[in-house]
Enzyme design. Structure first.
Site, PDB file in Angstrom:
ATOM      1  N   ASP A  13       0.858  -1.185   0.000  1.00 48.00           N
ATOM      2  CA  ASP A  13       0.000   0.000   0.000  1.00 48.00           C
ATOM      3  C   ASP A  13       0.899   1.243   0.000  1.00 48.00           C
ATOM      4  OD1 ASP A  13      -2.217   1.808   0.492  1.00 48.00           O
ATOM      5  OD2 ASP A  13      -3.316   0.116   1.337  1.00 48.00           O
ATOM      6  N   ASP A  50      -6.067   3.266  -7.290  1.00 49.78           N
ATOM      7  CA  ASP A  50      -7.024   3.558  -6.223  1.00 49.78           C
ATOM      8  C   ASP A  50      -7.380   5.044  -6.270  1.00 49.78           C
ATOM      9  OD1 ASP A  50      -8.555   3.340  -3.947  1.00 49.78           O
ATOM     10  OD2 ASP A  50      -6.899   2.926  -2.584  1.00 49.78           O
ATOM     11  N   GLU A  61     -11.948   8.085  -8.320  1.00 47.28           N
ATOM     12  CA  GLU A  61     -13.311   8.497  -8.656  1.00 47.28           C
ATOM     13  C   GLU A  61     -13.362   9.862  -9.377  1.00 47.28           C
ATOM     14  OE1 GLU A  61     -13.099   5.315  -6.145  1.00 47.28           O
ATOM     15  OE2 GLU A  61     -12.383   7.310  -5.576  1.00 47.28           O
ATOM     16  N   HIS A  81      -6.675  -8.241   1.971  1.00 46.09           N
ATOM     17  CA  HIS A  81      -6.140  -6.889   2.174  1.00 46.09           C
ATOM     18  C   HIS A  81      -6.652  -6.346   3.498  1.00 46.09           C
ATOM     19  CE1 HIS A  81      -4.635  -2.944   1.558  1.00 46.09           C
ATOM     20  NE2 HIS A  81      -5.769  -2.389   1.174  1.00 46.09           N
ATOM     21  N   ARG A  87     -10.431   0.808  -8.534  1.00 43.58           N
ATOM     22  CA  ARG A  87     -11.594   0.974  -7.663  1.00 43.58           C
ATOM     23  C   ARG A  87     -12.761   1.607  -8.417  1.00 43.58           C
ATOM     24  NH1 ARG A  87     -11.043   4.075  -1.966  1.00 43.58           N
ATOM     25  NH2 ARG A  87     -11.185   5.944  -3.276  1.00 43.58           N
TER      26      ARG A  87
END
EC number: 3.2.1.20
Length: 952
Positions: free
Chosen positions: A404, A518, A521, A674, A600
């Site tokens: 991460d 990630d 959006e 995860h 995502r």
């Protein structure tokens, strides 16, 4: 094609009656038209996702100038026009809560609903359209090369600003099972989704549908030719086409509707006044909320098991409202109405037809189907390497190790910190030497806070002009993990080249294998930007869908910010898709092998480029259970490479929950454990020995099934199939399957029935008509290098007439059944796919009562590009019939030439064989169990050479 004329007014009633006596056919059209205005009601619905806003609320504002000006001279609805069944009332106040006076000013009916307020929301609307509400009129209808064209005109404005009073309708009969129509502004070019779709130049000669038109009010009615069933009827409510509000409503043939992702919901959506909002948002999965992706496509099941689908190709913020009549209303804040209807008639055909438009899924590399492990908090290469070593020592398969944010320098993309990760490149090379791969997180937001010349990705991006800009044409600055950040505009060709360069340069330092994208959006820790957002119509549209936060800027960037193709207002829902496309291409350029991208944020067509994980799920039994319908949903949407974080990401898991989640996760197409930053450890080796044994058993089973899973992905890639699929896709005529969303199928052959509740040692699942063999009767562990688990007594087969069956499910067991009539390939499981691919193979043959079965194996090197174009693959079919198993070599090359077939297990052999032959040579050491009806045949054959195995 038929045109329906408007019903007669009261003034002309006598004349119309005389005309009707002479023109019975016309009267029939009128009566049918009137009937279709009020769809028949169907009882029963599932729980509400989110209800529409109330049309009445204490303290609502008085009518404003816009309402008064828009409706000068409009006649009010009369009581007889308001006699509309409650479930068939279409909301005349979608934009705000209004009073009776405001409703009257809109020319609508006002009848308070009987149910009370539920928090801030209600069910059926209090203010609703009368059947006579003004809409568009159809004019100048004519045939075209593709179908029909017409003009739509409106004389009375609506209560939304900037009505477009003249529209163009184009109806294109593209294929026998696909109808396409668009409604546009003929005078001004409007934003359209830049998605590559099929181009067709002549109309289909024998379509499965008929198209009818209502003249006034305008509407399109689409029927199935076979039985006349109405699939789409837009006359049920007025058409709206204003600059920032488009509404198209339709009746539905049943209440069984799925799609419209991404939401935390059952597989079948509730039609009980449910509002589904599509506006991509960084939010942990929550019921009733807009989440990470937007897919404006639904699949509807019909009586008898037929199905159809509807796709609105529109990327603007929107609501989709489902109501019990049943009916559906699309409400978009911009763009055009670009509608596809897919006729099926089988549900799996609907999915394939949808993918014909948005694109078939990409073919993942073989290693991507192995087990992935990650957590936020692996703070150094030493800790990360120790995790891999612990997995190996505990005999757990692991193919891909992830990191991460921990690896980054100041949480900036394309950097690594020189403290805990100073030997980062060496760690990745060491993983490669052990047959494993490596992936890491890459966020789209680029740090903008450093001095000039200190951070190449930002400096170079600024020089090339790749960032989204604000109203002053400067990069819009938000805040994400590294602090102040700029956002790449992936619709800009310059940004694609810049992204390719940044990925390649970092890959030269650290030879990673895939990308985890990630926060795309895109997510923003502040609303809009550091400077706020302008006060304009894009930031404050006249209609705001039911987005969490109440504004389009909530948790993202300003809607009015500028991108290469359009405004962010139009392109927001495409941000994740465009980054996935950029990352897909960048990996191809940097590595020269098949890309592996997990994203995502998603939009229609995402599966063509990347996979998806379901975001920041909680470590809870509820979210374990809800992961099943979400995995099924994304497969129906053409994103088969999908999974939830095994054991959960938010909060601490428990041992039992993690075991059950690992068992289910072994049947996610994409499997990754995860964990969050401050949570207790949840690596498989972190638990008790019994729990480890249960998890190891599940992972071993997955690895044994990887040849079958890879073959399913090949079928998805070339034929638009699903990998994980709901039961109704295979058994649409069995209505008991329609709402089953706590089980899943892998392809046609494997039925998985997981335990999804705490403290359970048994599980109940639905078994459609047929014979279902317990897969645990097939010995697989002896093929590979992993230690076999202890055997347990099992019921060898379920002979189902279509029924619910309760199965034993102790903690070490997930129930998996092989459907009679199918053959699946298996391979000895190893600690990595690199090791597994060298192991011998087996066949599990599940015979029907008639003694037949079929199957397939697709094999290549697992990672090269264009294997189909180059013919660098092996494809073998298997067929069992008349006590004989043969293979058919569809295509054979050196890829797969060395695959050894070591065992064949035949399920459902009714009588004890006296002789078994392999290519005519007697097999002396076969075994047969009269109790389980299982015949085990040791062989020494090559998969890619013709063979014949028989018994008598």
């Amino acid at each position: 094609m038929r045109v329906r004329h408007p019903p007669c007014s009261r003034r002309l009633l006598a004349i119309c009656a005389l005309v009707s006596l002479a023109t019975a056919a016309l009267l029939g059209h009128i009566l049918l038209h009137d009937f279709l205005l009020v769809p028949r009601e169907l009882s029963g619905s599932s729980p509400v996702l989110e209800e529409t806003h109330p049309a009445h609320q204490q303290g609502a504002s008085r009518p404003g100038p816009r309402d008064a000006q828009a409706h000068l001279g409009r006649p009010r609805a009369v009581p007889t026009q308001c006699d509309v069944p409650p479930n068939s009332r279409f909301d005349c106040a979608p934009d705000k809560a209004i009073t009776r006076e405001q409703c009257d000013a809109r020319g609508c009916c006002y009848i308070p609903a009987k149910q009370g307020l539920r928090g801030a929301q209600m069910g059926q609307p209090w203010c609703f359209f009368p059947p006579s509400y003004p809409s568009y009129k159809l004019e100048n209808l004519s045939s075209s090369e593709m179908g029909y064209t017409a003009t739509l005109t409106r004389t009375t404005p609506t209560f939304f600003p900037k009505d477009i009073l003249t529209l163009r309708l184009d109806v294109m009969m593209e294929t026998e099972n696909r109808l396409h129509f668009t409604i546009k502004d003929p005078a001004n070019r409007r934003y359209e989704v830049p998605l590559e779709t099929p181009r067709v130049h002549s109309r289909a000669p024998s379509p499965l549908y008929s198209v009818e038109f209502s003249e006034e009010p305008f509407g399109v009615i689409v029927r199935r030719q076979l039985d006349g069933r109405v699939l789409l009827n837009t006359t049920v409510a007025p058409l709206f086409f204003a600059d920032q509000f488009l509404q198209l409503s339709t009746s539905l043939p049943s209440q069984y509707i799925t799609g419209l992702a991404e939401h935390l919901s059952p597989l079948m959506l509730s039609t009980s006044w449910t509002r589904v909002t599509l506006w991509n948002r960084d939010l942990a999965p929550t019921p009733g909320a807009n989440l990470y992706g937007s897919h404006p496509f639904y699949l509807a099941l019909e009586d008898g098991g037929s199905a159809h689908g509807v796709f609105l190709l529109n990327s603007n913020a929107m609501d989709v409202v489902l109501q019990p009549s049943p009916a559906l209303s699309w409400r978009s804040t911009g763009g055009i109405l670009d509608v596809y209807i897919f006729l099926g008639p089988e549900p799996k055909s609907v999915v394939r037809q949808y993918l014909d438009v948005v694109g078939y899924p990409f073919m993942p590399p073989y290693w991507g189907l192995g087990f992935h492990l990650c957590r936020w908090g692996y703070s150094s290469t030493a800790i990360t390497s120790q995790v891999v070593e612990n997995m190996t020592r505990a005999h757990f398969p692991l193919d891909v190790q992830w990191n991460d944010l921990d690896y980054m320098d100041a949480r900036r993309d394309f950097t690594f910190n020189k403290d805990g990760f100073r030997d980062f490149p060496a760690m990745v090379r060491e993983l490669h030497q052990g047959g494993r791969r490596y992936m890491m997180i890459v966020d789209p937001a680029i740090s903008s806070s450093g001095p000039a010349g200190s951070y190449r990705p930002y400096d170079e991006g600024l020089r090339r002009g790749v960032f989204i800009t604000n109203e002053t044409s400067q990069p819009l600055i938000g805040k994400v993990w590294p602090g102040s950040t700029a956002f790449p505009d992936f619709t800009n060709p310059a940004a694609l080249a810049w992204w390719e360069d940044m990925v390649a340069e970092f890959h030269d330092q650290v030879p990673f294998d895939g990308m985890w994208i990630d926060m795309n959006e895109p997510s923003n820790f502040i609303r809009g930007s550091e400077d706020g957002c302008p006060d304009n119509e894009l930031e404050n549209p006249p209609y705001v869908p039911g987005v969490v936060g109440g504004t389009l800027q909530a948790a993202t960037i300003c809607a009015s910010s500028h991108q290469f193709l359009s405004t962010h207002y139009n392109l927001h829902n495409l941000y994740g898709l465009t980054e996935a496309i950029a990352s897909h291409r960048a990996l191809v350029k940097a590595r020269g092998t098949r890309p592996f991208v997990i994203s995502r944020s998603t939009f229609a067509g995402h599966g063509r480029y990347a996979g998806h994980w379901t975001g920041d799920v909680w470590s809870s039994w509820e979210q374990l259970a809800s992961s099943v319908p979400e995995i099924l949903q994304f497969n129906l949407l053409g994103v088969p490479l999908v999974g939830a974080d095994v054991c959960g990401f938010l909060g601490n898991t428990s041992e039992e929950l993690c075991v059950r989640w690992t068992q289910l996760g072994a049947f996610y197409p994409f499997m990754r454990n995860h964990n969050g930053l401050l949570n207790l450890p949840q690596e498989p080796y972190s638990f008790s020995e019994p729990a480890q044994q249960a998890m190891r058993k599940a992972l071993t089973l997955r690895y044994a099934l990887l040849p079958h899973l890879y073959t399913l992905f090949h079928q998805a890639h070339v034929a638009g199939e699903t990998v994980a699929r709901p039961l109704f896709l295979e058994f649409p005529k069995d209505s008991s399957t329609w709402t089953v969303d706590h089980q899943l199928l892998w392809g046609e052959a494997l039925l998985i029935t997981p335990v999804l509740q705490a403290g359970k040692a048994e599980v109940t699942g639905y078994f459609p008509l047929g014979i279902w063999y317990d897969l645990q009767t097939v010995p697989i562990e002896a093929l590979g290098s992993l230690p076999p688990p202890p055997a347990a007594p099992r019921e060898p087969a379920i002979h189902s007439e279509g029924q619910w069956v309760t199965l034993p499910a102790p903690l070490d067991t997930i129930n998996v059944h092989l459907r009679a009539g199918y053959i699946i390939p298996l391979q000895g499981p190893g600690l990595t796919t690199t090791e597994s691919r060298q192991q011998p193979m087996a066949l599990a043959v599940a015979l029907t009562k008639g003694g037949e079965a079929r199957g397939e194996l697709f094999w290549d090197d697992g990672e090269s590009l264009e294997v189909l174009e180059r013919g660098a693959y092996t494809q073998v079919l298997f067929l069992a019939r008349n006590n004989t198993i043969v293979n058919e070599l569809v295509h054979v090359t050196s890829e797969g030439a060395g695959l050894q077939l070591q065992k064949v297990t035949v399920l459902g052999v009714a009588t004890t064989p006296q002789q078994v032959l392999s290519n005519g040579v007697p097999v002396s050491n076969f075994t047969y169990s009269p109790d389980t009806k299982v015949l085990d045949i040791p062989v020494s054959l090559l998969m890619a050479e013709q063979f014949l195995i028989s018994w008598s």
